[in-house]
Design a protein around this motif. Structure first.
Motif, mmCIF file in Angstrom:
data_model
loop_
_atom_site.group_PDB
_atom_site.id
_atom_site.type_symbol
_atom_site.label_atom_id
_atom_site.label_comp_id
_atom_site.label_asym_id
_atom_site.label_seq_id
_atom_site.Cartn_x
_atom_site.Cartn_y
_atom_site.Cartn_z
ATOM 1 N N GLU A 164 -42.879 11.700 -39.639
ATOM 2 C CA GLU A 164 -41.709 12.329 -39.000
ATOM 3 C C GLU A 164 -42.133 13.236 -37.847
ATOM 4 O OE1 GLU A 164 -38.510 11.763 -39.681
ATOM 5 O OE2 GLU A 164 -39.170 10.234 -41.110
ATOM 6 N N THR A 165 -43.146 14.030 -38.059
ATOM 7 C CA THR A 165 -43.633 14.918 -37.000
ATOM 8 C C THR A 165 -44.201 14.101 -35.849
ATOM 9 O OG1 THR A 165 -44.165 16.573 -38.668
ATOM 10 C CG2 THR A 165 -45.142 16.856 -36.496
ATOM 11 N N ALA A 166 -44.908 13.022 -36.160
ATOM 12 C CA ALA A 166 -45.471 12.177 -35.105
ATOM 13 C C ALA A 166 -44.360 11.527 -34.280
ATOM 14 C CB ALA A 166 -46.371 11.109 -35.722
ATOM 15 N N CYS A 167 -43.282 11.102 -34.936
ATOM 16 C CA CYS A 167 -42.142 10.513 -34.201
ATOM 17 C C CYS A 167 -41.496 11.553 -33.289
ATOM 18 C CB CYS A 167 -41.116 9.955 -35.178
ATOM 19 S SG CYS A 167 -41.606 8.415 -35.936
ATOM 20 N N ARG A 168 -41.363 12.770 -33.775
ATOM 21 C CA ARG A 168 -40.776 13.827 -32.938
ATOM 22 C C ARG A 168 -41.649 14.108 -31.727
ATOM 23 N NH1 ARG A 168 -40.609 18.153 -36.673
ATOM 24 N NH2 ARG A 168 -40.286 16.883 -38.489
ATOM 25 N N VAL A 169 -42.960 14.127 -31.921
ATOM 26 C CA VAL A 169 -43.879 14.365 -30.810
ATOM 27 C C VAL A 169 -43.789 13.227 -29.802
ATOM 28 C CG1 VAL A 169 -46.321 14.517 -30.186
ATOM 29 C CG2 VAL A 169 -45.461 15.807 -32.130
ATOM 30 N N LEU A 170 -43.736 11.981 -30.298
ATOM 31 C CA LEU A 170 -43.628 10.824 -29.408
ATOM 32 C C LEU A 170 -42.321 10.854 -28.621
ATOM 33 C CD1 LEU A 170 -44.767 8.142 -28.408
ATOM 34 C CD2 LEU A 170 -43.545 7.048 -30.308
ATOM 35 N N ASN A 171 -41.218 11.173 -29.292
ATOM 36 C CA ASN A 171 -39.925 11.262 -28.584
ATOM 37 C C ASN A 171 -39.946 12.355 -27.532
ATOM 38 O OD1 ASN A 171 -38.650 9.142 -29.841
ATOM 39 N ND2 ASN A 171 -37.893 10.416 -31.525
ATOM 40 N N ARG A 172 -40.612 13.466 -27.821
ATOM 41 C CA ARG A 172 -40.707 14.546 -26.841
ATOM 42 C C ARG A 172 -41.516 14.108 -25.627
ATOM 43 N NH1 ARG A 172 -43.775 18.597 -29.259
ATOM 44 N NH2 ARG A 172 -42.184 18.640 -30.867
ATOM 45 N N ILE A 173 -42.626 13.393 -25.876
ATOM 46 C CA ILE A 173 -43.467 12.915 -24.768
ATOM 47 C C ILE A 173 -42.694 11.924 -23.910
ATOM 48 C CG2 ILE A 173 -45.496 11.532 -24.212
ATOM 49 C CD1 ILE A 173 -46.857 12.783 -26.666
ATOM 50 N N LEU A 174 -42.021 10.968 -24.552
ATOM 51 C CA LEU A 174 -41.258 9.968 -23.809
ATOM 52 C C LEU A 174 -40.091 10.595 -23.054
ATOM 53 C CD1 LEU A 174 -41.177 7.041 -26.399
ATOM 54 C CD2 LEU A 174 -42.638 7.293 -24.401
ATOM 55 N N GLY A 175 -39.461 11.585 -23.646
ATOM 56 C CA GLY A 175 -38.360 12.260 -22.965
ATOM 57 C C GLY A 175 -38.828 13.077 -21.773
ATOM 58 N N ARG A 176 -39.984 13.720 -21.915
ATOM 59 C CA ARG A 176 -40.509 14.536 -20.824
ATOM 60 C C ARG A 176 -40.922 13.667 -19.639
ATOM 61 N NH1 ARG A 176 -45.061 17.202 -23.084
ATOM 62 N NH2 ARG A 176 -43.568 18.341 -24.329
ATOM 63 N N GLU A 177 -41.435 12.476 -19.921
ATOM 64 C CA GLU A 177 -41.871 11.592 -18.845
ATOM 65 C C GLU A 177 -40.738 10.768 -18.264
ATOM 66 O OE1 GLU A 177 -45.085 9.245 -20.229
ATOM 67 O OE2 GLU A 177 -46.416 10.956 -20.510
ATOM 68 N N GLY A 178 -39.554 10.848 -18.857
ATOM 69 C CA GLY A 178 -38.399 10.134 -18.311
ATOM 70 C C GLY A 178 -38.316 8.678 -18.708
ATOM 71 N N ILE A 179 -39.103 8.262 -19.677
ATOM 72 C CA ILE A 179 -39.097 6.856 -20.085
ATOM 73 C C ILE A 179 -37.827 6.512 -20.849
ATOM 74 C CG2 ILE A 179 -40.293 5.146 -21.510
ATOM 75 C CD1 ILE A 179 -42.874 6.515 -20.697
ATOM 76 N N LEU A 180 -37.345 7.427 -21.681
ATOM 77 C CA LEU A 180 -36.109 7.163 -22.416
ATOM 78 C C LEU A 180 -34.921 7.039 -21.468
ATOM 79 C CD1 LEU A 180 -36.511 9.475 -25.530
ATOM 80 C CD2 LEU A 180 -36.757 7.008 -25.404
ATOM 81 N N ASP A 181 -34.876 7.906 -20.451
ATOM 82 C CA ASP A 181 -33.783 7.809 -19.473
ATOM 83 C C ASP A 181 -33.837 6.490 -18.724
ATOM 84 O OD1 ASP A 181 -32.896 10.326 -20.179
ATOM 85 O OD2 ASP A 181 -34.129 11.308 -18.646
ATOM 86 N N GLN A 182 -35.037 6.067 -18.360
ATOM 87 C CA GLN A 182 -35.187 4.795 -17.654
ATOM 88 C C GLN A 182 -34.758 3.634 -18.552
ATOM 89 O OE1 GLN A 182 -39.161 4.023 -16.397
ATOM 90 N NE2 GLN A 182 -38.636 2.148 -15.326
ATOM 91 N N PHE A 183 -35.081 3.689 -19.821
ATOM 92 C CA PHE A 183 -34.677 2.640 -20.748
ATOM 93 C C PHE A 183 -33.161 2.592 -20.875
ATOM 94 C CE2 PHE A 183 -33.407 1.706 -25.157
ATOM 95 C CZ PHE A 183 -33.715 0.361 -25.183
ATOM 96 N N ARG A 184 -32.530 3.760 -20.991
ATOM 97 C CA ARG A 184 -31.070 3.786 -21.112
ATOM 98 C C ARG A 184 -30.391 3.277 -19.849
ATOM 99 N NH1 ARG A 184 -32.083 9.215 -23.471
ATOM 100 N NH2 ARG A 184 -32.195 8.874 -25.705
ATOM 101 N N ARG A 185 -31.002 3.560 -18.690
ATOM 102 C CA ARG A 185 -30.416 3.082 -17.428
ATOM 103 C C ARG A 185 -30.530 1.576 -17.292
ATOM 104 N NH1 ARG A 185 -33.005 7.370 -14.815
ATOM 105 N NH2 ARG A 185 -34.583 5.939 -14.101
ATOM 106 N N THR A 186 -31.653 1.007 -17.711
ATOM 107 C CA THR A 186 -31.867 -0.427 -17.512
ATOM 108 C C THR A 186 -31.309 -1.265 -18.649
ATOM 109 O OG1 THR A 186 -34.060 -0.248 -18.509
ATOM 110 C CG2 THR A 186 -33.920 -0.075 -16.109
ATOM 111 N N ARG A 187 -30.739 -0.642 -19.649
ATOM 112 C CA ARG A 187 -30.142 -1.401 -20.741
ATOM 113 C C ARG A 187 -28.945 -2.204 -20.227
ATOM 114 N NH1 ARG A 187 -28.287 1.923 -25.846
ATOM 115 N NH2 ARG A 187 -30.508 2.182 -26.100
#
Length: 87
Positions: A19-42
């Motif tokens: 659980e902690t590792a998933c939170r850290v990964l989500n924070r890293i992906l969110g900080r780098e803008g990868i999640l936003d890019q994924f949501r835009r290209t969906r």
């Protein structure tokens, strides 16, 4: 515990704490803008929406840069007269 950000989006799991590792990964992906890019290209983004988003991001970056400059100016220390015009 601080996670090393220079390792290319690799998250270490310590003591089987996924659980902690998933939170850290989500924070890293969110900080780098990868999640936003994924949501835009969906979904397809129409050209006018693309231009509107790009213009908004440019304006926001200019505004944030200007506000950072003003805040740094107000918060500077060791000025010769910290409150000019008040004496």
């Amino acid at each position: 515990m601080r996670h090393a950000s220079f390792i290319a989006r690799t998250v270490f799991v310590h003591n089987n704490d996924v659980e902690t590792a998933c939170r850290v990964l989500n924070r890293i992906l969110g900080r780098e803008g990868i999640l936003d890019q994924f949501r835009r290209t969906r979904y397809f983004e129409k050209p006018f929406q693309f231009r509107r988003r790009i213009n908004f991001e440019r304006c926001k970056a200019i505004y944030n840069e200007d506000m950072d400059r003003k805040i740094k100016f107000v918060l500077r220390k060791n000025r010769t007269d910290p409150f000019p015009g008040s004496s």
